[in-house]
Structure formats: C-alpha cells, structure tokens
Design an enzyme around this catalytic site. Structure first.
Site, mmCIF file in Angstrom:
data_model
loop_
_atom_site.group_PDB
_atom_site.id
_atom_site.type_symbol
_atom_site.label_atom_id
_atom_site.label_comp_id
_atom_site.label_asym_id
_atom_site.label_seq_id
_atom_site.Cartn_x
_atom_site.Cartn_y
_atom_site.Cartn_z
ATOM 1 N N SER A 218 59.089 -6.011 19.502
ATOM 2 C CA SER A 218 59.581 -7.140 18.702
ATOM 3 C C SER A 218 59.297 -7.092 17.216
ATOM 4 C CB SER A 218 59.029 -8.449 19.249
ATOM 5 O OG SER A 218 59.791 -8.842 20.350
ATOM 6 N N LYS B 122 55.772 -15.659 11.750
ATOM 7 C CA LYS B 122 56.546 -15.920 12.974
ATOM 8 C C LYS B 122 56.011 -17.179 13.650
ATOM 9 C CE LYS B 122 58.013 -13.450 17.196
ATOM 10 N NZ LYS B 122 57.813 -12.222 18.006
ATOM 11 N N SER C 205 62.028 -9.798 19.146
ATOM 12 C CA SER C 205 62.113 -11.226 18.974
ATOM 13 C C SER C 205 61.728 -11.739 17.585
ATOM 14 C CB SER C 205 61.203 -11.903 20.000
ATOM 15 O OG SER C 205 59.849 -11.534 19.787
HETATM 16 N N1 GLN Z 1 62.561 -7.312 23.638
HETATM 17 C C1 GLN Z 1 61.402 -7.252 24.463
HETATM 18 C C2 GLN Z 1 61.408 -8.397 25.449
HETATM 19 O O1 GLN Z 1 62.370 -9.069 25.496
HETATM 20 C C3 GLN Z 1 60.176 -7.261 23.616
HETATM 21 C C4 GLN Z 1 59.792 -8.604 23.167
HETATM 22 C C5 GLN Z 1 58.578 -8.609 22.322
HETATM 23 O O2 GLN Z 1 58.094 -7.557 21.902
HETATM 24 N N2 GLN Z 1 58.038 -9.789 22.123
HETATM 25 O O3 GLN Z 1 60.480 -8.613 26.164
#
Ligand code: GLN
Length: 475
Positions: free
Chosen positions: A176, A77, A152
């Site tokens: 994420s 990532k 994400s």
């Molecule tokens: N979807 C969650 C957010 O928008 C989690 C994001 C993540 O785990 N980086 O914060």
C-alpha cells in the site's frame, strides 16, 4: 513561488536564502489542496494550525534552532492517529471517531519540526489497491484523473505527486505504499517489519503492517526514516536495532553491490514498458561495475494466496473490536446486544471490508484452520527462506513494483481477484518482513509513471536506499 516539485533540501535552501518563508509555503499548499479538490486526496486539512506551526518553526529557523525536518509539510494517511483529530480509516464505522493520542511517528516528526497539514484518503481500513474502497470518495491519480492512484495509501501518494505537500506517511501491509508510489510517480518506502513504531496505527494485519514515508526523492524518504525509525516502548513489535543515519553516504556509490533479478517476477504477464524499465536499470547497474545476476524465488506463485489468507485472518480478528460498544458508529433502535453488533457492523463496514472479515473468519474456523490458515503460515516460512537464500547471492533485489501502470477507475472494481493480483510483486516483502522501496523509472507509452522496486535484507535500509539513490539518478 514553488511552481516545481521541491524536495525537503530544496525547500530548506530556499527558506535559508529568503526566497520563501515557511508560512508562505503552508499557504501555497493549502491553496493547492483547494484547487485540486477533485482529486479527493485529503479528508481533512488543518490550515490554521499548520500556519501557526509554520510561524513557530520559521522563528526557530531564524534563531538557528530548528529540527532536521523544518520546512517539510506532511500529509498523514487517515489510519494514523493524531491527538484531537478524526481518525476515520475512510470508514463509516469510524466517521466521527476522534483520536485521544498521537501515533509515535507523528510525535517524532513534529519533534523534528515537520508540519502536519492534514489527513489523506485511502481504501477503507487500508484494504484495497486503488483507493476506490474509500467510503468518502475515490481518489484520482494526478497524472491522469481518469485513473486510480493505487492503494491503499492513494491519497498520500496523490498528495505528494500533485505537490499538495512536501512528503507523506502511508502504511504498507501488502504494497500500500509502494504500489501507489509507482502509479503516481513518487518514491515510497516500506521499512523492515519492526523498524518503525506502529503505536497509533489502526491495525489491519498485525504481522504485516508497517508505516512508511512517501517523498519526491530517495533522500526525502531517508530523511523521514531517520526521524521515524527506532525502538518504541509503546510498540512491542518495534525492534531495538540501532538506527544509522540513512542520509550518510546516500549519494556516494556503493563500492561493491550485487544485484539479484528474480526470474519468476518477469516470466508472467508484465507490461512491456515495465520490463524495459527493469532492463534499463539492469544496464545502469552493470555499466557502473556492479554485478547483476539471476536469482530464483520458487515460492513466488504462492505469495498472493498466502497473503490473502493471512491478511484476512488477521483482519477478521483485529476488526472484531468495532462492535458499537466502544468505538465509532452504533446502530440506533436495537432490541438486544446481538442486534446491536449485527446492525452496527452491517451499516458501518463497506463491501470489501465485509468480504475480508468473512474470508478471514472462514479460514480460521474449525475444520478449515488447518487446511488454510496453518498451511499459509507454513508457506510463509518457505517464502521467507526463498529470500534468505537469494540474499546469500546478492545484496539487493530488483523487480517491477507492479505488473501494469495505473489502471482506469472502475476497471477492476467488479473483480476482486483481478484487484488482488495487482499486488503480486509487493506482498512478498511483507510476508518476509523485508524493507522495500519503489522509485520512479520513466513513463509508459501513455505517459503514465512506471515504478521499479528494490528489496534488501532485514534492517539493511542503508544499502537499500543507497542502491535506490543510484538508480534514481539513472532515470
Ligand atoms: N492491496 C493490498 C490489500 O488489499 C495491500 C493493502 C495494504 O498494503 N494495506 O490488502
């Protein structure tokens, strides 16, 4: 050639049998990345270096001197640092930033002879649940390109699902890794807070962030965790806990296991096929002689609000460093310092990142700090206690990973709260610091993957993975 999705052991077996060589495997993935460009899964591919590395590792294999991950070709990532490579977090503000060092996880994986193929697309600064917040392009779900892969870490999940690599790394602040794993039909593990070094991970919300692996099988993520886990003097939040071999006894059924089913997680709006998957899992555990019991997590309804106060507060502080002075983008033709800050940040950050910085600044500001931020910290303690009590009655919790399967691209972009609600089952593990895994659990009526989530006590990834390996065999 590798027409099917092969796991690490399968690849190692085929290399040992002379059916395929590691350089051939890398070439195969590079061609697939090329042919699947429209998924927007990768931001950068290091084809030549990966190939060179593959030749070296192939030589080590022939000499019987290869590390435990020889044969694994990984996608990383793009919020994890690789020396000499761009580290963009899919943001304009870091579009030309090159990392001067390697993340500890990258170093460890390379020492184990894993090959790094490239960097994957994501929501900008890991803020999002659909990978539509990338400043480059939205990632598409390989199971249905009209749908999101989750976020994400959507690029990493899509890359594994589309067989563009063997396994991948993501980061998980509120889901994420697990949510995209569920949407794309792969395995995704968020380790215990402190289990894996975050040195070289771009900070989003430091009390929640963890790096973790994606793979096609539970065994693959266990193998990656074996290499990644353990104390790192470069990360003061990494824990000095002993690291067992997570593949040990992975496929022998645990002698006794009590599974807890949090009733609050199934009482809301959950897609019926997902409820059915939980039912199937419950039956499988019961038939294998394990006890399955209802447990209560009464603070569940406050998890989303608590998470979005804490993560935005920490993000507003962490992202203050992007001021045009030291990192990445700097606005041109500015008259004074304040204008440099203002224009750099206005031009560099996308809409969702700005929204989070403003929300975070608000909840931390004088007059609101006590009402929001301090209160959220107190609720966080209560959420953690809920789990402590639940784990007095069971060893592993089972929940859906997400309330629905993958939604359509554009479906939730206009309603940030609807987007935030897709994290309802995943944020609690981060708030409580627990290890959690999502594994594929069949398909819904539109043939989209369903994910089931398991959670365990802090640092008990061994039990978590054994329960997951058992369940994986049932679907
Ligand atoms: N979807 C969650 C957010 O928008 C989690 C994001 C993540 O785990 N980086 O914060």
């Amino acid at each position: 050639m590798l027409t099917t999705n092969a796991s690490i052991s399968e690849i190692q077996r085929r290399i040992a049998a002379g059916e395929i060589s590691l350089p051939e495997l890398v070439e195969f993935y590079v061609r697939r990345v090329e042919s699947q460009r429209s998924l927007n899964a990768f931001l950068d591919v290091y084809a030549d270096e990966a190939l060179e590395q593959a030749r070296k590792v192939q030589g080590k294999l022939a000499a019987g001197k290869a590390g435990p991950l020889a044969g694994a070709v990984l996608a990383i990532k793009d919020n994890i640092a690789i020396k000499g490579k761009k580290l963009t977090c899919a943001s304009h503000i870091l579009a030309n930033f090159v990392s001067p060092y390697d993340a500890t996880v990258v170093q460890r994986l390379r020492t184990a002879d894993a090959i790094v193929l490239g960097k994957t697309n994501m929501d900008e600064f890991a803020m999002g649940s659909s990978s539509e917040n990338s400043s480059v392009a939205p990632v598409r779900n390989p199971r249905d390109p009209e749908r999101v892969p989750g976020g994400s870490s959507g690029g990493s999940a899509a890359a594994v699902a589309a067989n563009l690599c063997t396994a991948a790394l993501g980061s998980d602040t509120g889901g994420s890794i697990r949510q995209p794993a569920a949407f794309c039909g792969v395995v995704g593990l968020k380790p215990t807070y402190g289990r894996v070094s975050r040195f070289g991970l771009v900070a989003f919300a430091s009390s929640l962030d963890q790096i973790g692996p994606f793979g096609r099988t539970v065994e693959d993520v266990a193998r990656l965790l074996n290499v990644m886990a353990g104390h790192d003097p470069m990360d003061s939040t990494s824990a000095p806990e002993p690291v067992p071999d997570f593949t040990d006894q992975l496929h022998t059924r645990p002698e006794s296991l009590t599974i807890g089913l949090p009733v609050e997680y199934l009482s809301g709006d959950v897609q019926p096929d997902i409820v059915q998957a939980i039912e199937t899992a419950k039956q499988a555990f019961t038939e294998a002689g394990y006890q399955v019991r209802d447990v209560h997590l009464p603070m569940t309804e406050y998890c989303i609000a608590t998470y979005y106060i804490i993560c935005t507060a920490e993000a507003s502080s962490n992202l203050a460093r992007y001021d045009g002075a030291r990192y990445g983008h700097r606005a041109a033709d500015v008259q004074n310092l304040e204008e440099m800050y203002r224009l750099t940040r206005s031009e560099g950050f996308g809409k969702e990142v700005k929204r989070r910085i403003m929300l975070g600044t608000y909840v931390l500001s004088a007059g609101y700090y006590d009402a929001y931020y301090r209160r959220a910290l107190k609720v966080r303690t209560l959420i953690r206690r809920d789990f402590e009590q639940a784990f007095e009655q069971c060893d592993v919790l089972i929940t859906p990973t997400t309330p629905s399967t993958a939604f359509r691209i554009g479906e939730k972009t206009r309603d940030p709260v609807a987007m935030y609600l897709s994290d309802i089952f995943t944020v609690s593990a981060n708030l409580a610091g627990l290890p959690a895994i999502s594994i594929p659990a069949g398909k819904d009526e539109n043939d989209l993957p369903i994910g089931v989530q398991l959670l365990a006590r802090p640092f008990d990834e061994a039990t978590l993975l054994r329960a997951a390996a058992f369940l994986e065999a049932q679907f």
